[in-house]
Every structure is written in C-alpha cells, then in structure tokens.
Design a protein around this motif. Structure first.
Motif, PDB file in Angstrom:
ATOM      1  N   PRO A   1       0.995  -1.295  -0.143  1.00  0.00           N
ATOM      2  CA  PRO A   1       0.072  -0.109   0.106  1.00  0.00           C
ATOM      3  C   PRO A   1       0.873   1.305   0.061  1.00  0.00           C
ATOM      4  O   PRO A   1       1.814   1.137   0.419  1.00  0.00           O
ATOM      5  N   PRO A   2       0.299   2.393  -0.553  1.00  0.00           N
ATOM      6  CA  PRO A   2       1.155   3.745  -0.555  1.00  0.00           C
ATOM      7  C   PRO A   2       1.709   4.118   0.737  1.00  0.00           C
ATOM      8  O   PRO A   2       2.974   4.592   0.664  1.00  0.00           O
ATOM      9  N   ILE A   3       0.778   3.740   1.929  1.00  0.00           N
ATOM     10  CA  ILE A   3       1.195   4.437   3.194  1.00  0.00           C
ATOM     11  C   ILE A   3       2.439   3.686   3.494  1.00  0.00           C
ATOM     12  O   ILE A   3       3.473   4.048   4.259  1.00  0.00           O
ATOM     13  N   ILE A   4       2.603   2.182   3.242  1.00  0.00           N
ATOM     14  CA  ILE A   4       3.680   1.605   3.566  1.00  0.00           C
ATOM     15  C   ILE A   4       4.967   2.051   2.906  1.00  0.00           C
ATOM     16  O   ILE A   4       6.240   2.174   3.507  1.00  0.00           O
ATOM     17  N   ASN A   5       5.055   2.454   1.658  1.00  0.00           N
ATOM     18  CA  ASN A   5       5.801   3.016   0.845  1.00  0.00           C
ATOM     19  C   ASN A   5       6.535   4.324   1.526  1.00  0.00           C
ATOM     20  O   ASN A   5       7.742   4.518   1.345  1.00  0.00           O
ATOM     21  N   VAL A   6       5.527   5.136   1.701  1.00  0.00           N
ATOM     22  CA  VAL A   6       5.770   6.302   2.284  1.00  0.00           C
ATOM     23  C   VAL A   6       6.622   6.136   3.625  1.00  0.00           C
ATOM     24  O   VAL A   6       7.681   6.818   3.957  1.00  0.00           O
ATOM     25  N   LYS A   7       6.097   5.344   4.487  1.00  0.00           N
ATOM     26  CA  LYS A   7       6.769   5.082   5.662  1.00  0.00           C
ATOM     27  C   LYS A   7       8.175   4.309   5.560  1.00  0.00           C
ATOM     28  O   LYS A   7       9.227   4.928   6.242  1.00  0.00           O
ATOM     29  N   ARG A   8       8.142   3.584   4.449  1.00  0.00           N
ATOM     30  CA  ARG A   8       9.779   3.013   4.208  1.00  0.00           C
ATOM     31  C   ARG A   8      10.624   4.217   3.818  1.00  0.00           C
ATOM     32  O   ARG A   8      11.896   4.206   4.126  1.00  0.00           O
ATOM     33  N   VAL A   9       9.984   5.218   2.933  1.00  0.00           N
ATOM     34  CA  VAL A   9      10.996   6.247   2.272  1.00  0.00           C
ATOM     35  C   VAL A   9      11.460   7.187   3.677  1.00  0.00           C
ATOM     36  O   VAL A   9      12.617   7.741   3.668  1.00  0.00           O
TER      37      VAL A   9
ATOM     38  N   THR B   1       7.312  10.901   9.049  1.00  0.00           N
ATOM     39  CA  THR B   1       6.683  10.839   7.685  1.00  0.00           C
ATOM     40  C   THR B   1       5.935  12.078   7.446  1.00  0.00           C
ATOM     41  O   THR B   1       5.721  12.226   6.142  1.00  0.00           O
ATOM     42  N   GLU B   2       5.737  12.913   8.344  1.00  0.00           N
ATOM     43  CA  GLU B   2       4.962  14.034   7.984  1.00  0.00           C
ATOM     44  C   GLU B   2       5.840  15.079   7.085  1.00  0.00           C
ATOM     45  O   GLU B   2       5.539  16.104   6.617  1.00  0.00           O
ATOM     46  N   ASN B   3       7.309  14.824   7.217  1.00  0.00           N
ATOM     47  CA  ASN B   3       7.984  15.587   6.558  1.00  0.00           C
ATOM     48  C   ASN B   3       8.631  15.097   5.000  1.00  0.00           C
ATOM     49  O   ASN B   3       9.337  15.751   4.133  1.00  0.00           O
ATOM     50  N   VAL B   4       8.051  13.943   4.530  1.00  0.00           N
ATOM     51  CA  VAL B   4       8.307  13.246   3.388  1.00  0.00           C
ATOM     52  C   VAL B   4       7.334  14.067   2.439  1.00  0.00           C
ATOM     53  O   VAL B   4       5.871  14.210   2.506  1.00  0.00           O
ATOM     54  N   THR B   5       7.989  14.281   1.267  1.00  0.00           N
ATOM     55  CA  THR B   5       7.085  15.177   0.209  1.00  0.00           C
ATOM     56  C   THR B   5       6.734  14.055  -0.978  1.00  0.00           C
ATOM     57  O   THR B   5       7.703  13.520  -1.597  1.00  0.00           O
TER      58      THR B   5
ATOM     59  N   LYS C   1      -6.048  10.361  -1.363  1.00  0.00           N
ATOM     60  CA  LYS C   1      -6.687  10.304   0.232  1.00  0.00           C
ATOM     61  C   LYS C   1      -5.887   9.491   0.977  1.00  0.00           C
ATOM     62  O   LYS C   1      -5.605   9.934   2.178  1.00  0.00           O
ATOM     63  N   GLU C   2      -5.210   8.269   0.569  1.00  0.00           N
ATOM     64  CA  GLU C   2      -4.663   7.441   1.417  1.00  0.00           C
ATOM     65  C   GLU C   2      -3.148   8.418   2.037  1.00  0.00           C
ATOM     66  O   GLU C   2      -2.749   8.139   3.070  1.00  0.00           O
ATOM     67  N   ILE C   3      -2.532   8.883   1.060  1.00  0.00           N
ATOM     68  CA  ILE C   3      -1.598   9.797   1.265  1.00  0.00           C
ATOM     69  C   ILE C   3      -1.619  10.769   2.357  1.00  0.00           C
ATOM     70  O   ILE C   3      -1.015  11.185   3.379  1.00  0.00           O
ATOM     71  N   ARG C   4      -2.803  11.601   2.109  1.00  0.00           N
ATOM     72  CA  ARG C   4      -3.054  12.607   3.283  1.00  0.00           C
ATOM     73  C   ARG C   4      -3.478  11.620   4.555  1.00  0.00           C
ATOM     74  O   ARG C   4      -3.112  12.386   5.295  1.00  0.00           O
ATOM     75  N   GLU C   5      -4.005  10.579   4.492  1.00  0.00           N
ATOM     76  CA  GLU C   5      -4.325  10.399   5.909  1.00  0.00           C
ATOM     77  C   GLU C   5      -3.105   9.718   6.706  1.00  0.00           C
ATOM     78  O   GLU C   5      -3.171   9.628   7.890  1.00  0.00           O
TER      79      GLU C   5
ATOM     80  N   GLY D   1      -0.364  11.527   6.580  1.00  0.00           N
ATOM     81  CA  GLY D   1       0.350  12.699   6.970  1.00  0.00           C
ATOM     82  C   GLY D   1       1.416  13.290   6.232  1.00  0.00           C
ATOM     83  O   GLY D   1       1.872  14.444   6.305  1.00  0.00           O
ATOM     84  N   ALA D   2       1.741  12.742   5.217  1.00  0.00           N
ATOM     85  CA  ALA D   2       2.851  13.107   4.416  1.00  0.00           C
ATOM     86  C   ALA D   2       2.592  14.375   3.459  1.00  0.00           C
ATOM     87  O   ALA D   2       1.249  14.328   3.347  1.00  0.00           O
ATOM     88  N   ARG D   3       3.370  15.038   3.101  1.00  0.00           N
ATOM     89  CA  ARG D   3       3.061  16.166   2.108  1.00  0.00           C
ATOM     90  C   ARG D   3       2.979  15.702   0.959  1.00  0.00           C
ATOM     91  O   ARG D   3       3.512  14.779   0.498  1.00  0.00           O
TER      92      ARG D   3
END
Length: 315
Positions: free
Chosen positions: A136-144, A152-156, A170-174, A176-178
C-alpha cells in the motif's frame, strides 16, 4: 560508448525547447507539439549514427508530425528515444513542467514497451530499493521516511492531479505526508524524486514509454523505480506481446527497461518545472536550462546556455 553522446543530444532538446517556447501559452497543443517534434527530429538527424527511434508514444497519430523510424547520418547503430515536448497541454496553456527529453544507447539496450498505462513508484539513491509497488502507498511512504531519517510528515510525495489518483491522494493524506500535486509532466516529477531536490517520492499512473526514460535517468543518476503496466483487454495484451512482453504481471525495474550502462540522457526545460527552469527570451536570444547525464561515468551536468540569435538563428 566512446563518444559522449549526451553533449550531442542536448542540442536537440535545446532546439525543441526553444521552438516550443515560442508558442508557449498560445493555446494550440497540437501545433506546439508538432513543431517541437519536427525540431528534435531534424536536430537528432544530424548525429553521426544509425539511430532507431523507440518508444514514441505518438507513433501512428495522423494529426501529429511523424517521427522517422530512423535518424542519423550513418555510424554506430543506436537506440534513440525522444520526447520532444512532455506536458504539451501545459505548454500550450502557459503552465508548468513542459520539458524536452532525449535518450541514446546502443541498439537493443532500451526495452520497447506498448503505449499503455503504467503505475510507477520512483525514489532517489538515498532511499534505494526499499520500496515495493505491491505494498500500500502508506507502507511505501513510511519506508521512504525511514530511509531518509525523516518524520513521515516531512516526506514530500509528488502525484499527478488526476481523477484516477483520488483514492491515492486520500491515502497519502491520511498518513500525514506532504503532497505536491502537478497538473502534467510526470517525468519532471520523477526526476525531482530521483535527485531529491524538491520531492522524496513519486507515485501514480502515467505512460509506459515514460517508464523507459525514467529507467535511463536512474541508470545515470542512481535511484530506484518499479512500474507495472495495466492491461484492460486482450488487445492490450496483444500489443504488449508485439514488444516481446509475455508476463502480464511483471514488475518492471530499471534494469528491465535499460539493459546496459551505455546510456545517456538529456533534457531542456520549456516552462518552469519541478526539475528544470523554462526558456527565458532576451533582447537578442534566449537562455535555456538543461541537464545531461551519462551512466558509464555517473557524470551529471546542469547547463545554462545562452543563445544569440543575431549570430546564428535557430528557427
């Protein structure tokens, strides 16, 4: 490659960008795209190569300038990929991220792909291959975030502002990433993520031919990418088979689309974007912003070129 072809193909992207910039904001996207395609083809045709054009997304379009199947004055047999004007609607409307691109490699290095949708996830070398397109996108954002040692809130995350990305956004916003939404120009977004200059991660649907250019950029600059082509019917699958693709669940990685380090890429901005500045006209010429990268040496140049039309007009 014995010759630094990057310095040769950047002339083609510059001419295409200058040509398109003259029609920026005039509203006719076919006209601006046609003129850019004609300009890049004419300039690439001056190269001392036997160049075979691959992955032209507008091939067989009756309303657009036909890119020749072969270009060059004779010499080594090469693959050529030319995106004369990405974000042509944006350029015609005076928007951002319009850019001209070219890639060159020995014949057979660049994988031919069908003109179909591809979902992509792109990161820079500091992140590496920790991403997984099946997660899921959220998992990848957290890995980045973990790889970059960021909250996580500072990832763009860069995403194309399209209706099909509504759930993704919607999922990326949930989590907290930019989010940085762009209207057009997925390659600018991908290159921004690869270099990490304005974006940490690119996600979303685009085109498969652009995936090959992203792979070329990663071969030169480092980074990582995964892409998956989506097939809606048997006709799409037949089209893929014509390009030698029989695994319809295949996850494409850089080495699948560019099969050698003998590759060079060049780009020139038409309008200001996520990666390059656009053309600026002066009283007697113009200023262009370009980049050139070569995989064999990992050489990466950003160029500001001043063109003086009084001495040698380019149009």
């Amino acid at each position: 490659m014995d010759t630094n072809y990057g310095m040769e193909i950047v002339r083609a992207t510059e001419i295409a960008a200058l040509t398109a910039a003259r029609e920026q904001g005039l509203g006719d996207y076919r006209e601006i795209l046609n003129h850019a395609r004609a300009a890049i083809a004419k300039t690439l045709n001056r190269l001392r190569i036997d160049g075979f054009v691959v992955n032209d997304r507008f091939q067989n379009r009756d309303d657009l300038f036909p890119m020749p199947a072969t270009l060059g004055q004779g010499g080594p047999t090469m693959d050529l990929m030319a995106i004369a004007l990405e974000a042509h609607h944006s350029a015609a409307n005076g928007g951002n991220n319009a850019t001209s691109y070219a890639v060159i490699a020995p014949r057979g290095v660049i994988q031919s792909v069908p003109n179909l949708n591809m979902y992509k996830i792109v990161v820079g070398p500091q992140v590496g291959n920790v991403i997984d397109i099946n997660q899921p996108p959220i998992i990848n954002v957290k890995r980045v975030a973990r790889a970059l040692r960021k909250y996580t809130e500072n990832v763009t995350v860069c995403i194309l502002n399209q209706a099909r990305h509504k759930q993704l956004i919607k999922e990326i916003r949930e989590c907290g990433a930019r989010i940085k939404l762009i209207e057009e120009g997925e390659l600018s977004g991908c290159l921004s993520a690869i270099t990490g200059e304005k974006t940490d991660l690119y996600l979303g649907y685009g085109y498969a031919p652009e995936g090959a250019l992203v792979a070329a950029a990663i071969s030169c600059l480092g980074g990582y990418f995964e892409g998956k082509i989506f097939y809606e019917n048997d006709r799409d699958r037949e089209q893929a088979e014509e390009h030698g693709i029989s695994d319809f669940e295949k996850i494409f990685r850089p080495q699948d689309l560019v099969r050698s380090k003998e590759v060079a890429i060049a780009a020139t901005g038409v309008t200001d974007g996520e990666f390059l500045e656009g053309v600026r006209f002066t009283s007697n010429g113009a200023v262009t912003s370009s980049f050139i990268a070569r995989a064999e040496t990992k050489t990466y140049r950003k160029l500001e070129t001043r063109h003086f039309f009084d001495y040698k007009p380019v149009f």
